[in-house]
Design a protein around this motif. Sequence first.
Motif, PDB file in Angstrom:
ATOM      1  N   THR A 187     -50.605 -19.798   7.387  1.00 57.44           N
ATOM      2  CA  THR A 187     -49.610 -19.728   6.326  1.00 57.44           C
ATOM      3  C   THR A 187     -48.270 -19.261   6.886  1.00 57.44           C
ATOM      4  OG1 THR A 187     -50.177 -17.442   5.769  1.00 57.44           O
ATOM      5  CG2 THR A 187     -51.359 -19.173   4.596  1.00 57.44           C
ATOM      6  N   GLU A 188     -47.211 -19.551   6.138  1.00 55.66           N
ATOM      7  CA  GLU A 188     -45.883 -19.110   6.540  1.00 55.66           C
ATOM      8  C   GLU A 188     -45.650 -17.674   6.084  1.00 55.66           C
ATOM      9  OE1 GLU A 188     -41.459 -20.998   6.594  1.00 55.66           O
ATOM     10  OE2 GLU A 188     -42.306 -20.701   4.602  1.00 55.66           O
ATOM     11  N   LEU A 189     -45.105 -16.885   6.979  1.00 56.14           N
ATOM     12  CA  LEU A 189     -44.740 -15.505   6.681  1.00 56.14           C
ATOM     13  C   LEU A 189     -43.214 -15.430   6.652  1.00 56.14           C
ATOM     14  CD1 LEU A 189     -46.398 -12.686   6.546  1.00 56.14           C
ATOM     15  CD2 LEU A 189     -45.276 -12.256   8.722  1.00 56.14           C
ATOM     16  N   VAL A 190     -42.661 -15.038   5.515  1.00 53.42           N
ATOM     17  CA  VAL A 190     -41.208 -14.926   5.371  1.00 53.42           C
ATOM     18  C   VAL A 190     -40.850 -13.442   5.329  1.00 53.42           C
ATOM     19  CG1 VAL A 190     -39.211 -15.438   3.924  1.00 53.42           C
ATOM     20  CG2 VAL A 190     -41.084 -17.095   4.100  1.00 53.42           C
ATOM     21  N   VAL A 191     -39.962 -13.016   6.216  1.00 53.44           N
ATOM     22  CA  VAL A 191     -39.549 -11.617   6.241  1.00 53.44           C
ATOM     23  C   VAL A 191     -38.033 -11.514   6.179  1.00 53.44           C
ATOM     24  CG1 VAL A 191     -41.551 -11.089   7.685  1.00 53.44           C
ATOM     25  CG2 VAL A 191     -39.318 -11.331   8.754  1.00 53.44           C
ATOM     26  N   TRP A 192     -37.576 -10.323   5.754  1.00 50.50           N
ATOM     27  CA  TRP A 192     -36.147 -10.007   5.709  1.00 50.50           C
ATOM     28  C   TRP A 192     -35.961  -8.696   6.457  1.00 50.50           C
ATOM     29  CZ3 TRP A 192     -32.770 -13.427   3.360  1.00 50.50           C
ATOM     30  CH2 TRP A 192     -33.368 -14.438   2.599  1.00 50.50           C
ATOM     31  N   TYR A 193     -35.046  -8.694   7.428  1.00 49.46           N
ATOM     32  CA  TYR A 193     -34.847  -7.522   8.276  1.00 49.46           C
ATOM     33  C   TYR A 193     -33.390  -7.058   8.217  1.00 49.46           C
ATOM     34  CZ  TYR A 193     -32.844 -10.823  11.652  1.00 49.46           C
ATOM     35  OH  TYR A 193     -32.066 -11.775  12.265  1.00 49.46           O
ATOM     36  N   ALA A 194     -33.200  -5.762   8.433  1.00 55.02           N
ATOM     37  CA  ALA A 194     -31.865  -5.157   8.345  1.00 55.02           C
ATOM     38  C   ALA A 194     -31.345  -4.808   9.735  1.00 55.02           C
ATOM     39  CB  ALA A 194     -31.915  -3.905   7.473  1.00 55.02           C
ATOM     40  N   GLU A 195     -30.313  -5.499  10.172  1.00 53.56           N
ATOM     41  CA  GLU A 195     -29.737  -5.223  11.490  1.00 53.56           C
ATOM     42  C   GLU A 195     -29.054  -3.861  11.537  1.00 53.56           C
ATOM     43  OE1 GLU A 195     -28.694  -9.498  13.494  1.00 53.56           O
ATOM     44  OE2 GLU A 195     -27.313  -8.794  11.938  1.00 53.56           O
ATOM     45  N   ASN A 196     -28.683  -3.327  10.381  1.00 53.36           N
ATOM     46  CA  ASN A 196     -28.037  -2.022  10.332  1.00 53.36           C
ATOM     47  C   ASN A 196     -29.008  -0.884  10.648  1.00 53.36           C
ATOM     48  OD1 ASN A 196     -25.519  -0.638   9.839  1.00 53.36           O
ATOM     49  ND2 ASN A 196     -26.491   0.239   8.020  1.00 53.36           N
ATOM     50  N   ILE A 197     -30.307  -1.220  10.659  1.00 51.52           N
ATOM     51  CA  ILE A 197     -31.345  -0.274  11.086  1.00 51.52           C
ATOM     52  C   ILE A 197     -32.020  -0.928  12.293  1.00 51.52           C
ATOM     53  CG2 ILE A 197     -33.323   1.118  10.357  1.00 51.52           C
ATOM     54  CD1 ILE A 197     -32.512   0.642   7.474  1.00 51.52           C
ATOM     55  N   PRO A 198     -31.419  -0.802  13.484  1.00 53.99           N
ATOM     56  CA  PRO A 198     -31.816  -1.581  14.658  1.00 53.99           C
ATOM     57  C   PRO A 198     -33.059  -1.061  15.382  1.00 53.99           C
ATOM     58  CG  PRO A 198     -30.018  -0.147  15.253  1.00 53.99           C
ATOM     59  CD  PRO A 198     -30.285   0.094  13.785  1.00 53.99           C
ATOM     60  N   VAL A 199     -34.166  -0.966  14.645  1.00 55.27           N
ATOM     61  CA  VAL A 199     -35.455  -0.611  15.253  1.00 55.27           C
ATOM     62  C   VAL A 199     -36.417  -1.752  14.986  1.00 55.27           C
ATOM     63  CG1 VAL A 199     -35.129   1.888  15.108  1.00 55.27           C
ATOM     64  CG2 VAL A 199     -36.133   0.681  13.176  1.00 55.27           C
ATOM     65  N   SER A 200     -37.238  -2.076  15.976  1.00 53.67           N
ATOM     66  CA  SER A 200     -38.089  -3.262  15.892  1.00 53.67           C
ATOM     67  C   SER A 200     -39.442  -2.946  15.267  1.00 53.67           C
ATOM     68  CB  SER A 200     -38.276  -3.854  17.296  1.00 53.67           C
ATOM     69  OG  SER A 200     -38.924  -5.105  17.215  1.00 53.67           O
ATOM     70  N   PHE A 201     -39.411  -2.411  14.038  1.00 54.91           N
ATOM     71  CA  PHE A 201     -40.641  -2.032  13.344  1.00 54.91           C
ATOM     72  C   PHE A 201     -40.707  -2.714  11.991  1.00 54.91           C
ATOM     73  CE2 PHE A 201     -39.612   1.939  15.824  1.00 54.91           C
ATOM     74  CZ  PHE A 201     -40.583   1.740  16.802  1.00 54.91           C
ATOM     75  N   GLY A 202     -41.850  -2.539  11.317  1.00 59.47           N
ATOM     76  CA  GLY A 202     -42.011  -3.078   9.983  1.00 59.47           C
ATOM     77  C   GLY A 202     -43.366  -2.715   9.418  1.00 59.47           C
TER      78      GLY A 202
END
Length: 282
Positions: A187-202
């Motif tokens: 399945t497709e996973l759609v995510v939205w990330y914030a560059e203003n919080i520059p940590v590679s987590f979720g």
Amino acid sequence: MKKIKLVLGLLIVLTSLNTSATAQMKEGKISYERKINMHRNLPDPQMKSMIPEFRTDKFELIFNESVSLFRSVVDEEAPDPFANAGGGGGGGMRFNFRMPSANTYTDLAKQMQYEGREFFEKEFLIIDSLKQYKWKLSEETKTIAKQLCKKATTMVTAPQMRMRVSIGGPSNNTDTTANTPRAPKETELVVWYAENIPVSFGPDNYSGLPGVIMEIDQDNGATVTTAVEVSAKYPKKELVAPTKGDKMNRAQFQESMQQLMKDLQRGGGIRMGGMNIRVGGN
């Protein structure tokens, strides 16, 4: 001279405002809500009528530049919308849909993840390398929890669990599902990330983007996890890896889950009122 001082003063103010506006957050806490469509994989209309369509659970991500902990947030005082599903009064069935707790610790420096999970009163500690996802980045944007976010997508594969519902007991052969194995679903996973919080987590074990993940939409709305609040304050002493449970890697954990499903299926499943619910691949 006064004009020079005035100009300098304005420059200082403007510089301060600009720095404040572009300041990046590299540690803190993000609160999430996860909405699960409970009807998506229920084939039986009668079963659907007995439980609400959606369930919402709370999670939080605490992090600094190098490590993060994503964990369940249990609100003991919050009413369970599923508590009286299945009918009112003393004759109705009572469901307990408390979601199992989960804690995922990510260490970027070591490229490792430590996941503490509970399943049917058993505890597991999954230790494995950081999963790598092939993200496709987009310039599409939207605002989530006051943070400007960009869109990214990837494909994920998950094993399919089947729920069989028999009306009138286990001897009833009426089944709304075919007796053929179901292949893992991509399945497709759609995510939205914030560059203003520059940590590679979720949330969960998702990572690898140039900003923290603020929202995850899996399988077109089947499960949606969305950030609702961002805070620079977080309990630093609690940012530690889970340690309890039987140690194993992801492949071994999947094997354990398959075995548990088989055991549950052989045991006749779960009996609820006039229904027999079986979970498995057949």
